[in-house]
Design an enzyme around this catalytic site. Structure first.
Site, mmCIF file in Angstrom:
data_model
loop_
_atom_site.group_PDB
_atom_site.id
_atom_site.type_symbol
_atom_site.label_atom_id
_atom_site.label_comp_id
_atom_site.label_asym_id
_atom_site.label_seq_id
_atom_site.Cartn_x
_atom_site.Cartn_y
_atom_site.Cartn_z
ATOM 1 N N GLN A 45 -0.322 0.303 1.455
ATOM 2 C CA GLN A 45 -0.052 -0.558 1.456
ATOM 3 C C GLN A 45 0.127 -1.555 0.054
ATOM 4 O OE1 GLN A 45 2.504 -1.933 3.135
ATOM 5 N NE2 GLN A 45 3.030 -0.609 4.346
ATOM 6 N N SER A 46 0.375 -0.928 -0.439
ATOM 7 C CA SER A 46 -0.044 -1.490 -2.356
ATOM 8 C C SER A 46 0.409 -2.886 -2.664
ATOM 9 C CB SER A 46 -0.850 -0.950 -3.309
ATOM 10 O OG SER A 46 -0.615 -1.385 -4.424
ATOM 11 N N ASN A 47 0.733 -3.952 -2.675
ATOM 12 C CA ASN A 47 1.111 -5.070 -3.539
ATOM 13 C C ASN A 47 1.069 -4.506 -5.261
ATOM 14 O OD1 ASN A 47 0.484 -6.677 -1.123
ATOM 15 N ND2 ASN A 47 -1.629 -7.275 -2.112
ATOM 16 N N ALA A 98 1.251 -1.330 -6.088
ATOM 17 C CA ALA A 98 2.422 -0.403 -6.092
ATOM 18 C C ALA A 98 3.504 -1.002 -6.132
ATOM 19 C CB ALA A 98 2.555 0.925 -5.344
ATOM 20 N N ALA A 100 -3.517 2.703 -2.746
ATOM 21 C CA ALA A 100 -3.326 2.297 -1.311
ATOM 22 C C ALA A 100 -2.371 2.403 -0.993
ATOM 23 C CB ALA A 100 -4.589 1.455 -0.352
#
Ligand SMILES: *Cc1c(COP(=O)(O)O)cnc(C)c1O
Length: 357
Positions: A85-87, A89, A83
């Protein structure tokens, strides 16, 4: 018997190479104020938000085991999806950059957040990750395979340009793409062993571990660790995205692959996988009033900042289970703080609005 299995498990973990990305062991302590205030079980915290890579979090434990596989396969690019706001990624981008691997992040718009350089997207930008934003897949029955197909197209394009991409599934959980072993889950078997040493130093074995579940490897690893090292410890996953049934299956699959990869006899059964899906509320990443309030509660009482997508929902779940009498008085419950705090900032307006009400 248990001693022998413990030795086998630890040898199984040591077979896998790791890079040194984080500070271990992460801190462990009792939440004295909240234990008193909530008047239920004794509550402890395991601070995996303090792993130290790019603001910390559970994904950096996983990456210690995944990066060596990227290096062994001579990847020059890593491709994954998540997504906006991915941690996951962002942590993947940070880990890859340290080893000279270029990150390509396929980010799906999934919830009500602007595409702005804030929180993890700001960090992705600073890391000079290549960000490809995609419209959400709106099919109700969307599966991992549908996301994988989009990412495989990107990987194919990179191969045509002469690159050697390493493709990883969201969260580093499922054995898919280039990751042919459950390396993410293996790191959480190790995290269980690490936690057990800390609780034993405080003269107990936990009755429960409560944590947030998003793609399954954290829970699968903890479940395998508990099964072989401390059978009384129950692992309770609070889902932030999928329903109980599909998560239980995913976690069982990852746990079975993990037992195999560690050379253990299969022991994990579906009863060992406890998932609550009633705290997802309005959906993945959607902040509600309980979330905003629990972030304030834990920050004011313990000086610990929860994130608005994962750990706050897990803590809301923990408090509700306490209220419902799920735990006995005197039980020892370890709450795993899995990180994610950069996502507070892009949710700032919502959090302030909800706290003002
Ligand atoms: C990804 C994530 C989780 C969930 O872990 P999984 O192994 O994907 O289930 C929990 N908390 C935070 C902060 C995360 O980023």
């Amino acid at each position: 018997m248990r001693e022998k299995e413990a030795v086998r498990l630890k040898k199984g973990i040591q077979k896998y190479s790791r890079v040194n990305l984080i500070h271990l062991p992460t801190p462990f302590r009792k939440l004295e104020n909240l234990t008193d205030e909530l008047a239920g079980p004794e509550i402890y915290v395991k601070r995996d938000d303090l792993t130290g890579l790019a603001f910390g979090g559970n994904k950096s434990r996983k990456l210690e085991f995944i990066v060596p596989d990227m290096l062994a396969k001579k990847a020059d690019v890593v491709v994954t999806w998540a997504a906006l706001q991915s941690n996951w990624a962002m942590q993947t981008a940070a880990a890859a950059r340290r080893f000279g691997i270029r990150p390509v992040l396929v980010l799906f718009k999934r919830y009500d957040l602007p595409e702005e350089y804030d929180g993890n997207m700001l960090l992705d930008y600073i890391l000079d990750a290549e960000i490809r934003i995609k419209e959400p897949i709106r099919d109700k029955n969307v599966k991992t395979e549908d996301y994988l197909a989009v990412v495989e197209d990107v990987a194919e394009e990179l191969r045509c340009r002469g690159h050697n991409p390493y493709v990883i599934s969201v969260g580093g959980s499922k054995v898919l793409g280039s990751m042919t072993l459950p390396l993410g889950a293996i790191s959480y078997v190790n995290a269980f062993a690490e936690t057990l040493e800390q609780t034993k130093a405080a003269c107990f074995e936990p009755d429960y571990i409560v944590h947030s579940t998003g793609s399954g490897a954290t829970q699968a690893g903890l479940v395998v660790g508990a099964k072989f090292l401390a059978e009384k410890t129950k692992i309770v996953g609070i889902s932030v995205s999928d329903e109980k049934k599909s998560f239980t299956k995913d976690i069982m699959d990852i746990a079975a692959e993990t037992e195999k990869a560690l050379g253990l006899d299969p022991k994990v059964e579906s009863d060992d996988v406890i998932v609550f899906d009633e705290y997802i509320k309005d959906g993945y990443g959607i902040v509600n009033k309980e979330v905003a309030e629990v972030i304030r509660l834990v920050f004011t009482r313990e000086g610990i900042v929860l994130d608005p997508v994962y750990t706050s929902k897990a803590f809301v779940g923990l408090m509700d289970l306490i209220k419902k009498g799920y735990f006995k008085r005197g039980d020892k419950v370890v709450f795993f703080h899995t990180g994610g705090t950069p996502a507070l900032f892009p949710n700032k307006h919502k959090i302030v609005e909800l706290l003002k009400q």
